[in-house]
Design a protein around this motif. Structure first.
Motif, short mmCIF file in Angstrom:
data_model
loop_
_atom_site.label_atom_id
_atom_site.label_comp_id
_atom_site.label_asym_id
_atom_site.label_seq_id
_atom_site.Cartn_x
_atom_site.Cartn_y
_atom_site.Cartn_z
N THR A 103 4.98 12.85 -27.97
CA THR A 103 4.53 14.09 -28.61
C THR A 103 4.79 15.33 -27.76
O THR A 103 4.42 16.44 -28.15
N GLY A 104 5.44 15.14 -26.62
CA GLY A 104 5.80 16.28 -25.78
C GLY A 104 4.63 16.96 -25.13
O GLY A 104 4.60 18.20 -25.03
N ASP A 105 3.67 16.18 -24.65
CA ASP A 105 2.46 16.73 -24.02
C ASP A 105 2.50 16.40 -22.52
O ASP A 105 2.00 15.36 -22.08
N PRO A 106 3.08 17.30 -21.70
CA PRO A 106 3.25 16.98 -20.27
C PRO A 106 1.94 16.82 -19.52
O PRO A 106 1.84 15.96 -18.63
N ASP A 107 0.93 17.62 -19.84
CA ASP A 107 -0.34 17.51 -19.13
C ASP A 107 -1.00 16.15 -19.40
O ASP A 107 -1.52 15.51 -18.48
N ARG A 108 -0.97 15.75 -20.66
CA ARG A 108 -1.55 14.45 -21.01
C ARG A 108 -0.73 13.32 -20.39
O ARG A 108 -1.30 12.33 -19.90
N ALA A 109 0.59 13.45 -20.41
CA ALA A 109 1.45 12.42 -19.83
C ALA A 109 1.18 12.27 -18.34
O ALA A 109 1.10 11.15 -17.81
N ARG A 110 1.03 13.40 -17.66
CA ARG A 110 0.74 13.36 -16.22
C ARG A 110 -0.59 12.65 -15.96
O ARG A 110 -0.69 11.78 -15.08
N MET A 111 -1.60 13.01 -16.73
CA MET A 111 -2.93 12.43 -16.55
C MET A 111 -2.92 10.93 -16.85
O MET A 111 -3.48 10.13 -16.10
N ARG A 161 0.84 -1.21 0.00
CA ARG A 161 0.00 0.00 0.00
C ARG A 161 0.87 1.26 0.00
O ARG A 161 0.64 2.21 -0.76
N GLU A 162 1.86 1.28 0.87
CA GLU A 162 2.74 2.44 0.99
C GLU A 162 3.48 2.70 -0.32
O GLU A 162 3.59 3.85 -0.77
N LEU A 163 3.99 1.64 -0.94
CA LEU A 163 4.73 1.78 -2.19
C LEU A 163 3.82 2.29 -3.30
O LEU A 163 4.21 3.15 -4.10
N ALA A 164 2.60 1.75 -3.37
CA ALA A 164 1.66 2.17 -4.41
C ALA A 164 1.27 3.63 -4.23
O ALA A 164 1.20 4.40 -5.21
N GLU A 165 1.01 4.05 -3.00
CA GLU A 165 0.62 5.43 -2.74
C GLU A 165 1.78 6.39 -3.04
O GLU A 165 1.57 7.50 -3.54
N LEU A 166 2.99 5.96 -2.73
CA LEU A 166 4.18 6.76 -3.06
C LEU A 166 4.31 6.90 -4.57
O LEU A 166 4.61 7.98 -5.09
N ARG A 167 4.06 5.81 -5.27
CA ARG A 167 4.17 5.82 -6.73
C ARG A 167 3.21 6.84 -7.35
O ARG A 167 3.58 7.56 -8.27
N ILE A 168 2.00 6.91 -6.84
CA ILE A 168 1.03 7.89 -7.34
C ILE A 168 1.55 9.32 -7.13
O ILE A 168 1.31 10.22 -7.93
N GLY A 169 2.31 9.50 -6.06
CA GLY A 169 2.80 10.84 -5.74
C GLY A 169 3.89 11.34 -6.67
O GLY A 169 3.96 12.55 -6.93
N PHE A 170 4.75 10.45 -7.20
CA PHE A 170 5.87 10.96 -7.97
C PHE A 170 5.90 10.55 -9.45
O PHE A 170 6.44 11.27 -10.28
N GLU A 171 5.30 9.42 -9.82
CA GLU A 171 5.42 8.98 -11.22
C GLU A 171 4.69 9.87 -12.22
O GLU A 171 5.20 10.11 -13.32
N PRO A 172 3.49 10.39 -11.92
CA PRO A 172 2.86 11.29 -12.90
C PRO A 172 3.71 12.53 -13.20
O PRO A 172 3.79 12.97 -14.35
N GLU A 173 4.37 13.07 -12.17
CA GLU A 173 5.24 14.22 -12.41
C GLU A 173 6.46 13.82 -13.21
O GLU A 173 6.97 14.59 -14.04
N ALA A 174 6.95 12.62 -12.98
CA ALA A 174 8.09 12.12 -13.77
C ALA A 174 7.70 12.00 -15.23
O ALA A 174 8.47 12.34 -16.14
N ALA A 175 6.49 11.51 -15.49
CA ALA A 175 6.01 11.38 -16.87
C ALA A 175 5.91 12.75 -17.53
O ALA A 175 6.26 12.92 -18.71
N ALA A 176 5.42 13.74 -16.79
CA ALA A 176 5.32 15.10 -17.34
C ALA A 176 6.69 15.65 -17.67
O ALA A 176 6.89 16.28 -18.72
N LEU A 177 7.67 15.43 -16.80
CA LEU A 177 9.03 15.89 -17.08
C LEU A 177 9.62 15.19 -18.29
O LEU A 177 10.31 15.80 -19.11
#
Length: 248
Positions: free
Chosen positions: A214-222, A105-121
């Motif tokens: 395609t360089g779309d950070p908002d879509r990547a984050r979502m 649970r902890e690992l999954a919740e942590l993943r939600i916190g940082f991976e979307p921002e990583a995808a946007a970057l």
């Protein structure tokens, strides 16, 4: 299940490794409770190893925050708050303890916190080498899913998400790769992931890949968040079933 590749967990060969693994598992499962004083002589006798082997194992455990030595007191096991919870070996020991569901649970919740921002970057940087690797991994994910090769799918899934972290251009994000790897492996090894990857899961990966390409950070984050939330929900349904089975 054994998956090759990615950052390896600290080697544990020989007597030192066996002792380290035994003590680490025992501390992380609280078989050895917090505040226990560890005697080098006793450990040497019980495990049939030299004092130098015991000292080396304790040195490694101390580097992970699982034990601490204090003059006049000796070496004592530490509370969870002192552990290096990002150490891949600590993660593995917790996943092999009765606390595994909480760890997942902890690992999954942590993943939600940082991976979307990583995808946007990653989408902002549009590293062509990383994009090429992601495209290759995407094709391999599709092939593994449709051939029913679950181990290959898991292997490529780990590489896919690790490559996104690398594509951020931020070395601090890259150091999260072992955490993601531990979570994905842990879900599979403990029956908290779908036996057969679904078409929806494959499509989510492909959509995320296209957003980064395609360089779309908002879509990547979502898309990243949607993919991870779907995965977390799948695990929640399975571990709720596990919890219920445990109570009956």
């Amino acid at each position: 299940m054994r998956i090759e590749g990615g950052q390896s967990i600290r080697p544990t060969a020989g007597r030192h490794g066996a002792l380290l693994d035994d003590l680490g598992r025992s501390i992380c499962s609280l078989k050895i409770p917090e505040g226990t004083v560890l005697s080098i002589d006793d450990l040497s006798d019980v495990h049939g190893v030299s004092r130098s082997v015991v000292r080396e194992a304790i040195r490694v455990l101390a580097s992970m925050g699982l034990v601490a030595s204090k003059r006049g007191v000796g070496t004592t096991t530490q509370p969870l708050a002192s552990w290096n919870l990002f150490d891949p070996q600590v993660i593995q020991w917790r996943l092999n303890s009765p606390d595994r569901l909480q760890q997942l649970r902890e690992l999954a919740e942590l993943r939600i916190g940082f991976e979307p921002e990583a995808a946007a970057l990653a989408a902002l940087h549009v590293d062509q080498d990383a994009i090429g690797r992601l495209m290759g991994l995407g094709a391999q994910l599709w092939s593994a899913a449709h051939s029913g090769d679950t181990e290959e799918f898991l292997r490529r899934d780990i590489a896919f998400h690790s490559t996104i972290l690398e594509a951020t251009g931020n070395p601090m994000y890259r150091q999260y790769a072992p955490v993601v790897r531990a979570l994905l492996l842990g879900r599979a090894e403990h029956g908290l992931a779908a036996i057969q990857p679904t078409d929806l899961a494959v499509d989510r990966h492909m959509t995320l890949l296209r957003a980064i390409q395609t360089g779309d950070p908002d879509r990547a984050r979502m898309e990243s968040r949607t993919l991870i939330v779907d995965s977390l929900q799948e695990s929640r349904e399975m571990w709720q079933g596990t919890d219920e089975a445990t109570r009956t």
